[in-house]
Enzyme design. Structure first.
Site, short mmCIF file in Angstrom:
data_model
loop_
_atom_site.label_atom_id
_atom_site.label_comp_id
_atom_site.label_asym_id
_atom_site.label_seq_id
_atom_site.Cartn_x
_atom_site.Cartn_y
_atom_site.Cartn_z
N CYS A 3 0.73 -1.20 0.04
CA CYS A 3 -0.04 0.09 0.01
C CYS A 3 0.81 1.26 0.00
CB CYS A 3 -0.91 0.01 1.14
SG CYS A 3 -2.00 1.47 1.50
N CYS A 11 -1.41 7.06 5.76
CA CYS A 11 -2.48 6.19 6.49
C CYS A 11 -2.22 5.28 7.34
CB CYS A 11 -3.69 5.81 5.15
SG CYS A 11 -5.21 4.92 5.96
N CYS A 14 -4.78 0.41 8.54
CA CYS A 14 -4.34 -1.16 8.39
C CYS A 14 -3.20 -1.30 9.32
CB CYS A 14 -4.22 -1.84 7.19
SG CYS A 14 -5.70 -1.45 6.09
N CYS A 87 -6.88 3.54 -2.26
CA CYS A 87 -6.82 2.65 -1.23
C CYS A 87 -6.88 1.05 -1.96
CB CYS A 87 -7.88 2.93 -0.06
SG CYS A 87 -7.96 1.49 1.17
N GLN A 212 -22.60 -6.53 5.68
CA GLN A 212 -20.97 -6.82 5.94
C GLN A 212 -20.45 -6.41 4.81
OE1 GLN A 212 -20.04 -8.06 8.52
NE2 GLN A 212 -21.17 -9.44 9.59
N PHE A 241 -31.54 -9.61 15.92
CA PHE A 241 -30.48 -8.54 15.40
C PHE A 241 -30.27 -9.13 13.90
CE2 PHE A 241 -29.36 -9.18 20.05
CZ PHE A 241 -29.51 -8.08 20.58
N GLU A 262 -35.14 -7.21 13.97
CA GLU A 262 -34.44 -6.26 13.80
C GLU A 262 -34.84 -4.68 14.12
OE1 GLU A 262 -31.41 -3.63 12.78
OE2 GLU A 262 -30.79 -5.83 12.74
N CYS A 334 -18.82 -9.52 16.17
CA CYS A 334 -17.84 -8.85 15.56
C CYS A 334 -16.92 -8.23 16.68
CB CYS A 334 -18.61 -7.68 14.91
SG CYS A 334 -19.44 -6.62 15.77
#
Length: 375
Positions: A3, A11, A14, A87, A212, A241, A262, A334
């Site tokens: 990158c 940046c 990551c 990116c 996602q 959810f 939801e 997550c």
């Protein structure tokens, strides 16, 4: 992954980019095992990963610079802008869209919002791509409706340049805060949802519904949940959810009774559309608070699948599940920290199976799927 933005120090999103993917997976697995160290785990499944670049289906770009020379990317902590159009997390298909948007911003007179001065109109550009047909959804986040007429007038030029734009909207976010979107969504196209397809299951993405951002890994996550559910003696399940219904639509069979809950009406509209396409008549999707719905029910299904936001499902829902004691819980998370905290509040369940999904390469974050069985 190479990158140029990272190499130039422009940046640092990551943070693990210098580590090879196998090392990243080992570190994430160690973190997950550490968080679950207090619980016996029957089976650790091998972690699932996907492409290390070009995998994101969504770009969230802060718009800065000037109307003649806009920058699409982010603001550093000191307020200086950084253009992130190059990116490598974005697929190659995003580059021509960014390239056309910059002159369009000038054509439409969409002055980038200046945070320091609290002036300007265009705050963010949000771009989402469907993996099934390459169609795209583009959202302009504006401070007010002041430039709406100008934008509408200039739009045919953009649509001619980019016929892949199927859904185009304006979102109004009037507050001087780092909030990505407001409540008002104005559609500029007849089509209001983007068609997607994972594992032959039709899914729909609307502007204000969560979806996602790593389709390659998300489709494997849904397929795994489906495989786990098919191995269980389940005729009735809840999908709490549920978002646009990804889990429930994968897991449901024609003879299964399923209720998906939801809080976001936009997401529920997507889930209902998918269920109708699949001809699944025993599926019910409702726009309600998941905890309030569950705790008001007298009847308990054999399986409760939960996919909460980062904060987890919380003590009230854990207490309810402990009391009502469904035979199985599938927990998709997550944030393994809050998941571990929630599992502590479910003492009547043991961990049958755990699998890590590398949804967010080059960062410390990951998704995890856990099967809990009543003791």
């Amino acid at each position: 992954m190479q990158c140029a933005l990272y190499d130039a120090g422009r940046c640092r999103s990551c943070q693990w980019i210098t580590q090879p993917i196998p090392e990243q997976l080992s570190a994430k697995t160690a973190d997950l095992k550490n968080l679950l160290a207090d619980f016996p785990v029957e089976e650790w499944c091998a972690p699932v990963s996907g492409p290390e670049q070009g995998f994101r289906n969504k770009a969230k770009m802060v718009v800065s610079g000037s109307v003649e020379k806009p920058l699409l990317g982010m603001l550093h902590r000191d307020g200086t802008p950084e253009d992130l159009c190059d990116c490598p997390l974005y697929p190659a298909s995003f580059a021509p869209v960014f390239a056309a948007l910059k002159p369009f911003i000038a054509r439409a007179g969409l002055t980038p919002y200046n945070v320091a001065r609290k002036r300007g109109e265009l705050k963010y550009i949000l771009l989402t791509e469907s993996q099934s047909d390459g169609g795209m959804m583009l959202r302009f986040v504006l401070r007010s409706e002041t430039k709406l007429a100008q934008l509408r007038k200039a739009l045919p030029w953009l649509q001619e340049q980019l016929p892949q734009l199927k859904v185009i909207t304006v979102n109004i976010q009037p507050v001087h805060m780092a909030i990505m979107e407001g409540e008002t969504e104005i559609y500029l196209t007849e089509q209001q949802a983007l068609a997607e397809r994972f594992n032959d299951v039709p899914l729909w993405i609307r502007p204000q519904s969560f979806f996602q951002t790593n389709p390659a890994v998300a489709s494997q996550l849904y397929a795994t949940a489906r495989d786990w559910v098919r191995q269980l003696p389940v005729k009735h399940m809840w999908d709490l959810f549920c978002g646009v219904g990804g889990f429930g639509l994968h897991c449901a069979t024609p003879d299964m009774q399923l209720t998906g809950i939801e809080i976001a009406p936009e997401a529920i509209a997507c889930a209902k559309q998918s269920a109708a396409e699949l001809g699944l008549t025993r599926l019910q999707f409702q726009a309600l608070d998941s905890t309030q719905f569950a705790t008001a029910q007298g009847e308990v299904p054999e399986l409760v699948l939960v996919n909460p936001p980062r904060r987890g499902i919380g003590k009230p829902l854990c207490d309810y599940l402990s009391t009502m004691a469904p035979r199985f819980i599938i927990y998709s998370s997550c944030n393994a920290q809050t998941m571990a905290k929630d599992i502590r509040e479910l003492p009547g369940f043991r961990i049958e199976r755990v699998q890590l999904f590398d949804m967010f390469p080059h960062t410390a974050h990951y998704e995890v799927l856990t099967l809990l069985v009543k003791q």
